[in-house]
Scaffold this motif. Structure first.
Motif, mmCIF file in Angstrom:
data_model
loop_
_atom_site.group_PDB
_atom_site.id
_atom_site.type_symbol
_atom_site.label_atom_id
_atom_site.label_comp_id
_atom_site.label_asym_id
_atom_site.label_seq_id
_atom_site.Cartn_x
_atom_site.Cartn_y
_atom_site.Cartn_z
ATOM 1 N N VAL A 140 -12.841 -1.421 -1.245
ATOM 2 C CA VAL A 140 -13.244 -1.882 -0.849
ATOM 3 C C VAL A 140 -11.620 -2.887 0.511
ATOM 4 C CG1 VAL A 140 -14.038 -3.710 0.482
ATOM 5 C CG2 VAL A 140 -15.172 -2.960 -0.723
ATOM 6 N N MET A 141 -10.650 -3.302 -1.071
ATOM 7 C CA MET A 141 -10.127 -4.563 -0.485
ATOM 8 C C MET A 141 -8.517 -3.048 0.081
ATOM 9 S SD MET A 141 -10.252 -7.494 -0.146
ATOM 10 C CE MET A 141 -8.681 -7.932 -0.056
ATOM 11 N N MET A 142 -9.138 -2.402 -1.469
ATOM 12 C CA MET A 142 -7.509 -0.968 -0.136
ATOM 13 C C MET A 142 -7.772 -0.476 0.590
ATOM 14 S SD MET A 142 -7.301 0.974 -3.951
ATOM 15 C CE MET A 142 -6.289 2.426 -3.782
ATOM 16 N N PHE A 143 -9.198 0.135 0.821
ATOM 17 C CA PHE A 143 -9.516 0.148 2.590
ATOM 18 C C PHE A 143 -9.813 -0.482 3.829
ATOM 19 C CE2 PHE A 143 -12.221 0.245 6.146
ATOM 20 C CZ PHE A 143 -11.986 1.861 6.319
ATOM 21 N N ILE A 144 -9.550 -2.190 3.234
ATOM 22 C CA ILE A 144 -9.091 -2.916 4.299
ATOM 23 C C ILE A 144 -7.941 -2.914 4.732
ATOM 24 C CG2 ILE A 144 -9.033 -5.506 4.657
ATOM 25 C CD1 ILE A 144 -11.318 -5.918 3.370
ATOM 26 N N GLY A 145 -6.904 -2.641 3.733
ATOM 27 C CA GLY A 145 -5.267 -2.631 3.554
ATOM 28 C C GLY A 145 -4.588 -1.268 3.810
ATOM 29 N N TRP A 146 -5.167 -0.698 3.739
ATOM 30 C CA TRP A 146 -5.716 0.852 4.651
ATOM 31 C C TRP A 146 -5.693 0.424 5.478
ATOM 32 C CZ3 TRP A 146 -2.360 5.495 2.475
ATOM 33 C CH2 TRP A 146 -2.404 5.771 3.723
ATOM 34 N N ILE B 2 -1.760 -6.152 0.330
ATOM 35 C CA ILE B 2 -3.280 -5.305 0.693
ATOM 36 C C ILE B 2 -3.236 -4.432 0.120
ATOM 37 C CG2 ILE B 2 -5.549 -5.796 1.021
ATOM 38 C CD1 ILE B 2 -4.058 -8.634 1.208
ATOM 39 N N LEU B 3 -2.851 -3.545 0.078
ATOM 40 C CA LEU B 3 -3.025 -2.823 0.032
ATOM 41 C C LEU B 3 -2.580 -2.442 -1.411
ATOM 42 C CD1 LEU B 3 -4.108 0.749 0.738
ATOM 43 C CD2 LEU B 3 -1.576 1.170 0.717
ATOM 44 N N VAL B 4 -1.019 -2.621 -1.439
ATOM 45 C CA VAL B 4 -1.215 -2.490 -3.336
ATOM 46 C C VAL B 4 -2.095 -3.816 -3.894
ATOM 47 C CG1 VAL B 4 0.870 -2.852 -4.583
ATOM 48 C CG2 VAL B 4 1.219 -2.113 -2.618
ATOM 49 N N LEU B 5 -1.836 -4.171 -4.080
ATOM 50 C CA LEU B 5 -2.552 -5.623 -4.569
ATOM 51 C C LEU B 5 -4.244 -5.297 -4.317
ATOM 52 C CD1 LEU B 5 -0.771 -8.902 -4.257
ATOM 53 C CD2 LEU B 5 -0.599 -7.761 -5.784
ATOM 54 N N MET C 197 5.265 -2.151 -7.466
ATOM 55 C CA MET C 197 5.219 -1.075 -6.399
ATOM 56 C C MET C 197 5.423 -2.768 -4.995
ATOM 57 S SD MET C 197 4.791 1.887 -5.783
ATOM 58 C CE MET C 197 3.920 1.587 -4.156
ATOM 59 N N MET C 198 4.387 -3.405 -5.600
ATOM 60 C CA MET C 198 5.220 -5.319 -4.973
ATOM 61 C C MET C 198 7.062 -5.474 -5.049
ATOM 62 S SD MET C 198 2.596 -7.639 -6.882
ATOM 63 C CE MET C 198 3.833 -9.233 -6.382
ATOM 64 N N LEU C 199 7.660 -4.911 -6.393
ATOM 65 C CA LEU C 199 8.517 -5.222 -5.937
ATOM 66 C C LEU C 199 9.414 -4.334 -5.235
ATOM 67 C CD1 LEU C 199 9.954 -5.745 -9.468
ATOM 68 C CD2 LEU C 199 9.855 -7.560 -7.868
ATOM 69 N N ILE C 200 9.171 -2.883 -5.137
ATOM 70 C CA ILE C 200 9.210 -1.909 -3.902
ATOM 71 C C ILE C 200 9.300 -1.559 -2.424
ATOM 72 C CG2 ILE C 200 9.416 0.183 -2.915
ATOM 73 C CD1 ILE C 200 8.750 0.873 -6.392
#
Length: 68
Positions: free
Chosen positions: A57-63, A49-52, A8-11
């Motif tokens: 909590v981190m996924m929510f911040i990225g979203w 940030i969403l992917v990593l 996903m990072m590469l994409i």
């Protein structure tokens, strides 16, 4: 970091690179060039940030940053 995260990072970075290259040529004489690229880089940062995000909590911040 697992295989899905790496893919996903590469994409995200690959597609983001192509968008940046295309946009630089398309917007080269526009007066909002700097503002557009700052928003585009904020979007790329939010996607990474969403992917990593290693927890919800981190996924929510990225979203939420994507919605910004």
């Amino acid at each position: 970091m697992d295989a899905l995260t790496l893919n996903m990072m590469l994409i995200v970075t690959g597609v983001g690179l192509l968008i940046h290259i295309y946009s630089a040529g398309y917007m080269h004489e526009d007066e909002g060039f700097g503002k557009f690229f700052s928003y585009l880089n904020l979007f790329m940062f939010s996607m990474l940030i969403l992917v990593l995000g290693s927890n919800y909590v981190m996924m929510f911040i990225g979203w939420e940053a994507l919605a910004l």
